[in-house]
Design a protein around this motif. Structure first.
Motif, PDB file in Angstrom:
ATOM      1  N   GLN A 138       9.201  46.504   5.882  1.00 41.82           N
ATOM      2  CA  GLN A 138       9.918  47.764   5.731  1.00 41.82           C
ATOM      3  C   GLN A 138       8.959  48.854   5.258  1.00 41.82           C
ATOM      4  N   LEU A 139       9.068  50.029   5.855  1.00 44.44           N
ATOM      5  CA  LEU A 139       8.210  51.148   5.501  1.00 44.44           C
ATOM      6  C   LEU A 139       9.054  52.251   4.877  1.00 44.44           C
ATOM      7  N   GLN A 140       8.578  52.791   3.778  1.00 44.40           N
ATOM      8  CA  GLN A 140       9.311  53.818   3.048  1.00 44.40           C
ATOM      9  C   GLN A 140       8.418  55.028   2.886  1.00 44.40           C
ATOM     10  N   ALA A 141       8.760  56.114   3.583  1.00 49.10           N
ATOM     11  CA  ALA A 141       7.988  57.345   3.486  1.00 49.10           C
ATOM     12  C   ALA A 141       8.576  58.242   2.405  1.00 49.10           C
ATOM     13  N   SER A 142       7.710  58.930   1.685  1.00 53.69           N
ATOM     14  CA  SER A 142       8.159  59.849   0.649  1.00 53.69           C
ATOM     15  C   SER A 142       7.117  60.941   0.453  1.00 53.69           C
ATOM     16  N   GLY A 143       7.488  61.943  -0.340  1.00 56.72           N
ATOM     17  CA  GLY A 143       6.546  63.003  -0.678  1.00 56.72           C
ATOM     18  C   GLY A 143       6.788  64.330   0.000  1.00 56.72           C
ATOM     19  N   GLY A 144       7.758  64.383   0.887  1.00 61.13           N
ATOM     20  CA  GLY A 144       8.045  65.630   1.568  1.00 61.13           C
ATOM     21  C   GLY A 144       8.680  66.643   0.632  1.00 61.13           C
ATOM     22  N   GLY A 145       8.830  67.860   1.122  1.00 58.26           N
ATOM     23  CA  GLY A 145       9.449  68.893   0.316  1.00 58.26           C
ATOM     24  C   GLY A 145       9.332  70.247   0.970  1.00 58.26           C
ATOM     25  N   LEU A 146       9.738  71.266   0.220  1.00 62.10           N
ATOM     26  CA  LEU A 146       9.665  72.658   0.683  1.00 62.10           C
ATOM     27  C   LEU A 146       8.493  73.331  -0.012  1.00 62.10           C
ATOM     28  N   VAL A 147       7.548  73.824   0.776  1.00 62.37           N
ATOM     29  CA  VAL A 147       6.367  74.475   0.227  1.00 62.37           C
ATOM     30  C   VAL A 147       6.106  75.774   0.981  1.00 62.37           C
ATOM     31  N   GLN A 148       5.167  76.560   0.460  1.00 64.85           N
ATOM     32  CA  GLN A 148       4.776  77.795   1.131  1.00 64.85           C
ATOM     33  C   GLN A 148       3.534  77.563   1.979  1.00 64.85           C
ATOM     34  N   ALA A 197       4.983  53.495   1.641  1.00 61.46           N
ATOM     35  CA  ALA A 197       4.913  52.233   0.933  1.00 61.46           C
ATOM     36  C   ALA A 197       5.487  51.127   1.809  1.00 61.46           C
ATOM     37  N   ALA A 198       4.763  50.019   1.902  1.00 58.39           N
ATOM     38  CA  ALA A 198       5.200  48.910   2.739  1.00 58.39           C
ATOM     39  C   ALA A 198       5.679  47.751   1.878  1.00 58.39           C
ATOM     40  N   SER A 199       6.765  47.154   2.286  1.00 58.95           N
ATOM     41  CA  SER A 199       7.253  45.940   1.642  1.00 58.95           C
ATOM     42  C   SER A 199       7.512  44.904   2.731  1.00 58.95           C
ATOM     43  N   GLY A 200       7.119  43.683   2.466  1.00 58.64           N
ATOM     44  CA  GLY A 200       7.304  42.635   3.454  1.00 58.64           C
ATOM     45  C   GLY A 200       6.217  42.579   4.500  1.00 58.64           C
ATOM     46  N   TYR A 211       8.475  63.777   8.962  1.00 54.90           N
ATOM     47  CA  TYR A 211       7.279  62.954   9.107  1.00 54.90           C
ATOM     48  C   TYR A 211       7.644  61.485   8.948  1.00 54.90           C
ATOM     49  N   TYR A 212       7.143  60.681   9.884  1.00 50.71           N
ATOM     50  CA  TYR A 212       7.422  59.256   9.904  1.00 50.71           C
ATOM     51  C   TYR A 212       6.118  58.463   9.808  1.00 50.71           C
ATOM     52  N   CYS A 213       6.167  57.363   9.068  1.00 50.06           N
ATOM     53  CA  CYS A 213       5.046  56.435   9.124  1.00 50.06           C
ATOM     54  C   CYS A 213       5.444  55.264  10.000  1.00 50.06           C
ATOM     55  N   TRP A 272       8.917  51.331  11.971  1.00 50.86           N
ATOM     56  CA  TRP A 272       9.008  52.733  11.571  1.00 50.86           C
ATOM     57  C   TRP A 272       9.710  52.883  10.234  1.00 50.86           C
ATOM     58  N   GLY A 273       9.257  53.854   9.454  1.00 51.77           N
ATOM     59  CA  GLY A 273       9.953  54.229   8.241  1.00 51.77           C
ATOM     60  C   GLY A 273      11.054  55.216   8.565  1.00 51.77           C
TER      61      GLY A 273
END
Length: 121
Positions: free
Chosen positions: A1-11, A21-24, A92-94, A111-112
């Protein structure tokens, strides 16, 4: 399982670092890639890192601004995004691949869930 994180609203001009992050599974056993999909557009290749970690690939549109890397000890793949532009806005996808082409999304097996990046002007 893939877990993508860190996105957000920026200028425009800001930086973000995405994490996958990968698990398994062990990321160093796969070619790991980042793709993105803007609203109404096809999913496109952004960056990839080889199984051995010695080769990195970046799309021309992000070359010099984005950098893919891997922390094998933590089993995480990163995408450092600098000098962000409004046209970088997308989900964005990993992904992980065993074989096949670096830039072809159809060659990735896992795919995450995606993380949203929004860049305002």
């Amino acid at each position: 399982q893939l877990q993508a994180s860190g996105g957000g609203l920026v200028q425009a001009g800001d930086s973000l670092r995405l994490s996958c992050a990968a698990s398994g599974c062990i990321v160093s056993n796969y070619r790991m890639g980042w793709f993105r999909q803007a609203q109404g557009k096809e999913r496109e290749f952004v960056a990839a890192i080889s199984r051995g970690g010695g080769s990195m690939y970046h799309a021309d549109s992000v070359k010099g601004r984005f950098t893919i890397s891997r922390d094998s000890a933590k089993n995480i793949v990163y995408l450092q995004m600098d000098s962000l532009k409004p046209e970088d806005t997308a989900v964005y996808y990993c992904a992980a691949a065993t074989f096949g082409g670096v830039r072809n999304k159809n060659d990735y097996d896992y795919w995450g869930q995606g993380t949203q990046v929004t860049v305002s002007s």
